[in-house]
Scaffold this motif. Structure first.
Motif, PDB file in Angstrom:
ATOM      1  N   GLY A  28       2.464   1.605  -8.685  1.00 54.26           N
ATOM      2  CA  GLY A  28       2.842   1.620  -7.275  1.00 54.26           C
ATOM      3  C   GLY A  28       2.251   2.809  -6.549  1.00 54.26           C
ATOM      4  N   HIS A  29       1.701   2.545  -5.390  1.00 54.04           N
ATOM      5  CA  HIS A  29       1.143   3.595  -4.535  1.00 54.04           C
ATOM      6  C   HIS A  29       2.320   4.236  -3.789  1.00 54.04           C
ATOM      7  CE1 HIS A  29      -2.249   4.673  -1.486  1.00 54.04           C
ATOM      8  NE2 HIS A  29      -1.376   5.654  -1.593  1.00 54.04           N
ATOM      9  N   VAL A  30       2.450   5.546  -3.877  1.00 57.94           N
ATOM     10  CA  VAL A  30       3.542   6.242  -3.188  1.00 57.94           C
ATOM     11  C   VAL A  30       3.178   6.360  -1.713  1.00 57.94           C
ATOM     12  CG1 VAL A  30       4.949   8.332  -3.065  1.00 57.94           C
ATOM     13  CG2 VAL A  30       4.041   7.566  -5.284  1.00 57.94           C
ATOM     14  N   VAL A  31       3.918   5.640  -0.878  1.00 57.10           N
ATOM     15  CA  VAL A  31       3.572   5.596   0.549  1.00 57.10           C
ATOM     16  C   VAL A  31       4.482   6.479   1.406  1.00 57.10           C
ATOM     17  CG1 VAL A  31       2.471   3.327   0.460  1.00 57.10           C
ATOM     18  CG2 VAL A  31       4.958   3.480   0.815  1.00 57.10           C
ATOM     19  N   LEU A  39      10.730   8.354  -3.905  1.00 47.45           N
ATOM     20  CA  LEU A  39       9.309   8.023  -3.757  1.00 47.45           C
ATOM     21  C   LEU A  39       9.202   6.537  -3.423  1.00 47.45           C
ATOM     22  CD1 LEU A  39       8.184   9.894  -7.021  1.00 47.45           C
ATOM     23  CD2 LEU A  39       7.987  10.762  -4.675  1.00 47.45           C
ATOM     24  N   GLU A  40       8.885   6.233  -2.191  1.00 41.55           N
ATOM     25  CA  GLU A  40       8.748   4.833  -1.784  1.00 41.55           C
ATOM     26  C   GLU A  40       7.363   4.332  -2.215  1.00 41.55           C
ATOM     27  OE1 GLU A  40       9.743   4.146   2.362  1.00 41.55           O
ATOM     28  OE2 GLU A  40      11.013   5.937   2.368  1.00 41.55           O
ATOM     29  N   CYS A  41       7.349   3.170  -2.866  1.00 40.27           N
ATOM     30  CA  CYS A  41       6.097   2.687  -3.467  1.00 40.27           C
ATOM     31  C   CYS A  41       5.798   1.253  -3.066  1.00 40.27           C
ATOM     32  CB  CYS A  41       6.194   2.731  -4.990  1.00 40.27           C
ATOM     33  SG  CYS A  41       6.439   4.375  -5.666  1.00 40.27           S
ATOM     34  N   LYS A  42       4.487   0.986  -2.893  1.00 43.18           N
ATOM     35  CA  LYS A  42       4.018  -0.391  -2.725  1.00 43.18           C
ATOM     36  C   LYS A  42       3.230  -0.776  -3.963  1.00 43.18           C
ATOM     37  CE  LYS A  42       4.032  -0.832   2.215  1.00 43.18           C
ATOM     38  NZ  LYS A  42       3.435  -1.479   3.381  1.00 43.18           N
ATOM     39  N   GLU A  43       3.492  -1.989  -4.448  1.00 43.16           N
ATOM     40  CA  GLU A  43       2.799  -2.480  -5.640  1.00 43.16           C
ATOM     41  C   GLU A  43       1.297  -2.362  -5.455  1.00 43.16           C
ATOM     42  OE1 GLU A  43       3.727  -6.617  -6.842  1.00 43.16           O
ATOM     43  OE2 GLU A  43       1.549  -6.834  -6.958  1.00 43.16           O
TER      44      GLU A  43
END
Lengths: 189, 189
Positions: free
Chosen positions: B145-148, B127-131
């Protein structure tokens, strides 16, 4: 292992349900300003801060749990074992706000030692919490609570960790209306 | 059931370890501003918001995971199965910041599709996440983190939920250096 990229709009979508994300099944008790007890199953919860002990769980704003906490700022996290999974799930039904789900479920309220919402007698562990911080995302809210009092079944407390889980059988939810009881542990390498 | 009241100073205390609180074992990958990959096991994590999909996990500020996210604002949550529990735990050792724990553990980095930190090849779900949001409590931080982007093993994705867990065997930690693999599910009533 052949991987594919999938679109994830929501954790509650068909794709979201397929991700093996686990959450512990707990019952959160709250009380309305009119003194009506509410109980509801939640499973998005974590130990957010270890010292001081702060739990966080996620809730929909439309749920009575969130509404009661926004009014009363207190709640109890009750940890059920698999022996009461049917009663626990009964609390997740959509009753009107004036209904006490514990009575509907055949569970029993015991006064808490510090907060106003009650503890559930049939749950071997009860964590009384005071609201510490709220984070809102549209109609979802993450509620942080400082654990101000803990009660635990004495047999569970005195047991070895292996026996503790064999006795309690706490549950994790897995999506798609499934769960797993945790009763057999392995030692981390 | 005879209950006792216990004092809880911290979830990491002797009493805290006795509470049957469960957390999913995941490996978080991050990258430093100098491009050094970090990988570390975490187990205080939850699906905080369902739509949009936002995960939250707890971390100590002294850990490289937190330091890298504060600098780079991105991370990947990798879900390991029991087959790599030994390698996963290898990443939890206290290496200097310039050490790539994945190499030490014999795990393999695969470039992510959106974020800079890599995915772990041996984990069936990434799950790639952005803060999205940070909440600090003294030396502990809760990172949202938003899962992008999501990648998942195709066999796991196509399987029934029962088979999915039988294949993946994701793990929950239980305190006292124990864990339970989740492989057999029951249907909620």
């Amino acid at each position: 292992m052949a991987k594919i990229d999938v679109e994830l709009e929501s954790f509650r979508s068909l794709v979201g349900e397929k991700l093996p994300l686990l959450g512990q099944l707990v019952i959160v008790t709250t009380i309305s300003k009119d003194g009506v007890i509410n109980a509801a199953v939640k499973s998005e919860i974590m130990s957010a801060v270890s010292n001081p002990p702060i739990l966080a769980f996620s809730c929909n704003l439309a749920h009575h749990t969130a509404q009661n906490i926004l009014e009363q700022h207190e709640f109890v996290v009750n940890i059920p074992g698999e022996d009461i999974v049917e009663q626990a799930m009964e609390t997740s039904k959509d009753y009107p706000r004036k209904v006490n789900e514990l009575e509907k479920a055949g569970l029993h309220a015991v006064p808490s030692s510090v907060v106003k919402p009650p503890r559930i007698a049939e749950c071997p562990v009860n964590l009384e919490c005071k609201e510490e911080f709220l984070k809102l995302y549209d109609d979802e809210i993450i509620i942080f609570g400082h654990v101000v009092a803990v009660s635990i079944d004495e047999e569970v407390f005195q047991a070895s960790i292996e026996d503790r889980f064999r006795i309690v059988r706490p549950m994790v939810t897995t999506g798609e209306y499934r769960y797993a009881p945790i009763s057999k542990l392995k030692k981390l390498p």
